[in-house]
Design a protein around this motif. Structure first.
Motif, short mmCIF file in Angstrom:
data_model
loop_
_atom_site.label_atom_id
_atom_site.label_comp_id
_atom_site.label_asym_id
_atom_site.label_seq_id
_atom_site.Cartn_x
_atom_site.Cartn_y
_atom_site.Cartn_z
N ALA A 42 43.92 44.42 43.14
CA ALA A 42 42.56 44.47 43.65
C ALA A 42 42.45 43.46 44.78
O ALA A 42 43.18 42.46 44.81
CB ALA A 42 41.57 44.14 42.55
N VAL A 43 41.53 43.69 45.70
CA VAL A 43 41.38 42.80 46.86
C VAL A 43 41.13 41.36 46.42
O VAL A 43 41.72 40.43 46.97
CB VAL A 43 40.25 43.30 47.78
CG1 VAL A 43 39.85 42.22 48.78
CG2 VAL A 43 40.69 44.55 48.53
N LEU A 44 40.28 41.17 45.42
CA LEU A 44 39.98 39.80 44.99
C LEU A 44 41.23 39.11 44.45
O LEU A 44 41.40 37.89 44.66
CB LEU A 44 38.87 39.81 43.94
CG LEU A 44 38.44 38.43 43.42
CD1 LEU A 44 38.04 37.50 44.56
CD2 LEU A 44 37.30 38.56 42.42
N ASP B 62 39.32 42.27 32.64
CA ASP B 62 40.24 43.40 32.66
C ASP B 62 39.71 44.59 33.48
O ASP B 62 39.75 45.73 33.05
CB ASP B 62 40.55 43.86 31.23
CG ASP B 62 41.81 44.70 31.16
OD1 ASP B 62 42.84 44.24 31.68
OD2 ASP B 62 41.77 45.79 30.58
N GLN B 63 39.19 44.29 34.65
CA GLN B 63 38.88 45.29 35.67
C GLN B 63 39.70 45.03 36.92
O GLN B 63 39.87 45.92 37.74
CB GLN B 63 37.41 45.20 36.08
CG GLN B 63 36.40 45.60 35.05
CD GLN B 63 34.99 45.39 35.59
OE1 GLN B 63 34.33 44.43 35.20
NE2 GLN B 63 34.53 46.25 36.46
N LEU B 64 40.16 43.79 37.04
CA LEU B 64 40.83 43.35 38.26
C LEU B 64 42.31 43.71 38.19
O LEU B 64 43.11 43.05 37.54
CB LEU B 64 40.62 41.85 38.45
CG LEU B 64 39.23 41.51 38.99
CD1 LEU B 64 38.81 40.11 38.61
CD2 LEU B 64 39.19 41.70 40.50
N CYS B 65 42.65 44.77 38.88
CA CYS B 65 44.02 45.31 38.83
C CYS B 65 45.01 44.32 39.40
O CYS B 65 44.78 43.71 40.45
CB CYS B 65 44.09 46.62 39.62
SG CYS B 65 43.02 47.91 38.97
N ILE C 164 31.28 38.72 47.08
CA ILE C 164 32.64 38.60 46.56
C ILE C 164 33.25 40.00 46.56
O ILE C 164 32.63 40.95 46.09
CB ILE C 164 32.64 38.01 45.14
CG1 ILE C 164 31.93 36.65 45.10
CG2 ILE C 164 34.07 37.88 44.60
CD1 ILE C 164 32.55 35.57 45.96
N PRO C 165 34.47 40.19 47.07
CA PRO C 165 35.03 41.54 47.21
C PRO C 165 35.27 42.23 45.87
O PRO C 165 35.68 41.59 44.90
CB PRO C 165 36.35 41.31 47.95
CG PRO C 165 36.73 39.89 47.61
CD PRO C 165 35.43 39.15 47.53
N TYR C 166 35.00 43.52 45.82
CA TYR C 166 35.16 44.33 44.61
C TYR C 166 36.21 45.43 44.78
O TYR C 166 36.65 46.02 43.82
CB TYR C 166 33.81 44.98 44.26
CG TYR C 166 33.53 45.13 42.79
CD1 TYR C 166 32.70 44.22 42.12
CD2 TYR C 166 34.06 46.17 42.05
CE1 TYR C 166 32.41 44.36 40.77
CE2 TYR C 166 33.79 46.32 40.70
CZ TYR C 166 32.96 45.40 40.06
OH TYR C 166 32.69 45.54 38.73
N CYS C 167 36.60 45.68 46.01
CA CYS C 167 37.48 46.81 46.32
C CYS C 167 38.79 46.73 45.52
O CYS C 167 39.40 45.67 45.39
CB CYS C 167 37.79 46.79 47.82
SG CYS C 167 38.78 48.17 48.39
N GLY C 168 39.21 47.87 44.98
CA GLY C 168 40.48 47.95 44.26
C GLY C 168 40.39 47.63 42.79
O GLY C 168 41.37 47.76 42.07
N ALA C 169 39.20 47.21 42.32
CA ALA C 169 39.00 46.99 40.90
C ALA C 169 38.51 48.29 40.27
O ALA C 169 37.91 49.13 40.93
CB ALA C 169 37.98 45.88 40.67
#
Length: 561
Positions: free
Chosen positions: A154-156, A129-132, A247-252
């Protein structure tokens, strides 16, 4: 002003309303091990049980060939995930119609074109529950974030959808994320399915619990100090902690945003080892560095996966770290280490001992860096509703709460002191690199140790509120070394009797020793950790597969006896 308690009650009501009525069960009472319930509760058909038992590679193969549709697979896992939630309280966002509509589009594309959308075509994936996800709330364990709807993915999440995956549930986390146990004021506490009186770990503890109950074939957790690996170890799973930016984190969303000395990373968690390779290969093949400015520009390296720089995987030299010089592990963990050493030597590999270097100092530096402003971070986040910051994960605390050392217990250090801590950490990374390189003189392979195998924690899953030591994982975050988790055995009182006291390293070491009771830990999974060097994801996955194969061969031979 609306009370924060009322906000939490309303959020839980809306979560319950999102569950189809036909999927509600009557959870059994009075049993600690609930792992058999999803298949005995009567909700899943025989075919759905077969689907949810299948490994990631088999699922992907059958999805790509149209043997099973994505709607069929997603429905099976969704039903099992909802059962898991009723048993151990592991979910946050439940969005059945949306996920099944996406799965139906994938099925239509395959039927119309004969081609998969991507390497993860049709596979349901659970997300911490961090991944928007656009249009869904992202509370991350904070009452103050109830009503915080994402305006984009989120990017991922975008990358996984591009790869053909079906995000289908989000999973619970501890308030602030900075606990190795999962509990918050919004959704409450998550339980370990093997023994519900014990923790499933944290902060990705709900991914661990969900995956252990096979409510998802593949999940994504995050890890800044062990938050992927500790839940995987406590729940008997495979997992991978990649290096920063792979692994991409941007947007989380995250806690301690702006702290970039020890970065949180996303990593896969799964009950089947094939899921590690499938996830990492798919994500990096999608070139996430074009979507996330902090993502490392490194394609999947097949030569690295084939262990070309590690003797092509033949005659590897592993080092065993029996303890970290701070806390001696419980007997089941030591037995697991001996077992792995034995099977690797029988498979033709060499195993030597690893002497830990400055592990206590690395742990203290990490906590100093985290604590520099973490108390203020939590205070600012909770201020809008007056939600209290949870001081302990312990149950029924009657006296002063025991504050674990990874939560701030004193004022944060100054900016200058923070710089000194970061500089010291940098210098130790160089020292550790040099010590690793010097092992080439004792490996007999002409190269340094290929990987280090050691505990993921000094114990199997502990009772709620008692997980107070994370250095076995945290040091590798500080060094930015790639680490995996793999299952080895389970606690067996007949084999894991309590040993006589050793020479205690410290009072804390004595406390951990006294915590062990074979009957209290009976049946819990015992996993170990395999560590390679920075950005060696492909090699670490391959070496984990080698260890797992050696263990499987040993188990097969034992079964013949």
């Amino acid at each position: 002003m609306v009370l924060w308690t009322d906000l939490a009650v309303d959020k839980r009501r809306r979560q319950l309303d999102a569950i189809p009525r036909a999927w509600l069960i009557s959870p059994p009472s009075g049993i600690l091990d609930v792992t058999a319930v999803p298949e005995s509760c009567g909700l899943l058909s025989d075919e759905e049980i077969t689907i949810t038992r299948s490994s990631v590679d088999i699922l992907l193969s059958k999805l790509a060939r149209g043997v099973w549709s994505s709607v069929q697979v997603t429905t099976a896992f969704y039903k099992r995930a909802v059962v898991a939630h009723q048993l151990v309280n592991c979910l946050t966002e439940i969005f059945v119609e949306r996920a099944l509509a996406h799965a139906a589009k994938l099925d239509e594309h395959l039927k119309r074109t004969g081609q998969v959308v991507g390497p993860l075509h049709g596979l349901p994936i659970s997300l911490k529950d961090q991944l928007c996800i656009e249009g869904l709330e992202t509370t991350m364990g904070y009452v103050s974030w109830i009503g915080k709807y994402a305006d984009k993915n989120a990017v991922l999440v975008d990358v996984l959808i591009e790869c053909g995956a079906v995000p289908f549930v989000r999973t619970n986390v501890p308030q602030t994320l900075m606990w190795p146990e999962t509990f918050n004021n919004v959704f409450g506490r998550t339980l370990n399915p093997y023994r519900t009186s014990h923790t499933s770990g944290g902060s990705s503890g709900c991914e661990g619990a969900l995956l252990a109950l096979r409510g998802s074939p593949l999940g994504v957790g995050s890890d800044v100090g062990g938050s992927v690996r500790i839940p995987a170890a406590f729940c008997g799973l495979f997992a991978l902690r990649p290096s920063y930016g792979r692994i991409p984190y941007c947007g989380a969303v995250n806690s301690l945003e702006g702290q970039d000395s020890i970065l949180s990373v996303f990593g896969p968690m799964t009950a089947s080892i094939s899921g590690l390779k499938a996830f990492v290969r798919a994500v990096v093949h999608a070139k996430p560095w074009l979507k996330d400015p902090l993502a490392i520009r490194k394609k999947w390296d097949e030569e690295e996966y084939m262990l070309v720089e590690h003797g092509n995987g033949n005659g590897l030299c592993f080092a065993i770290m029996w303890d970290d010089g701070v806390v001696v592990p419980h007997p089941p963990v030591t037995r697991a280490l001996r077992k792995v050493k034995d099977v690797l030597e029988k498979a033709g590999h060499k195993v030597i001992d690893w002497t830990p270097f400055k592990h206590n100092e690395l742990g203290n530096l990490t906590r100093d860096i985290w604590n520099a402003a973490s108390a203020e971070d939590y205070k600012v986040t909770t201020a809008s509703t007056g939600e209290p910051v949870i001081p302990t994960m312990e149950l029924d605390v009657t006296g002063p709460a025991t504050i674990a050392p990874f939560r701030p217990a004193r004022p944060g250090i100054s900016a200058y002191q923070l710089w000194q801590a970061q500089k010291t950490k940098r210098d130790i990374r160089k020292e550790y690199l040099d010590r690793w390189d010097r092992t080439s003189s004792v490996t007999d392979t002409g190269r340094p140790v290929d990987a280090i195998i050691g505990p993921a924690a000094p114990y199997a899953a502990v009772p709620h509120g008692k997980n107070r030591y994370t250095n076995y994982t945290t040091v590798w975050n500080a060094l930015d070394y790639v680490s995996s988790i793999f299952p080895v055995t389970a606690v067996n009182p007949a084999l894991d009797s309590k040993k006589g006291p050793h020479i205690f390293i410290s009072d804390f070491d004595r406390e951990i020793y006294e915590q062990y009771d074979p009957e209290v830990f009976k049946g819990l999974p015992v996993c170990l950790q395999l560590t390679g060097r920075t950005l060696e994801e492909e090699a670490v996955i391959a070496m984990t597969e080698i260890v797992d194969m050696a263990l499987a061969k040993h188990a097969k031979n034992d079964a013949k006896l």
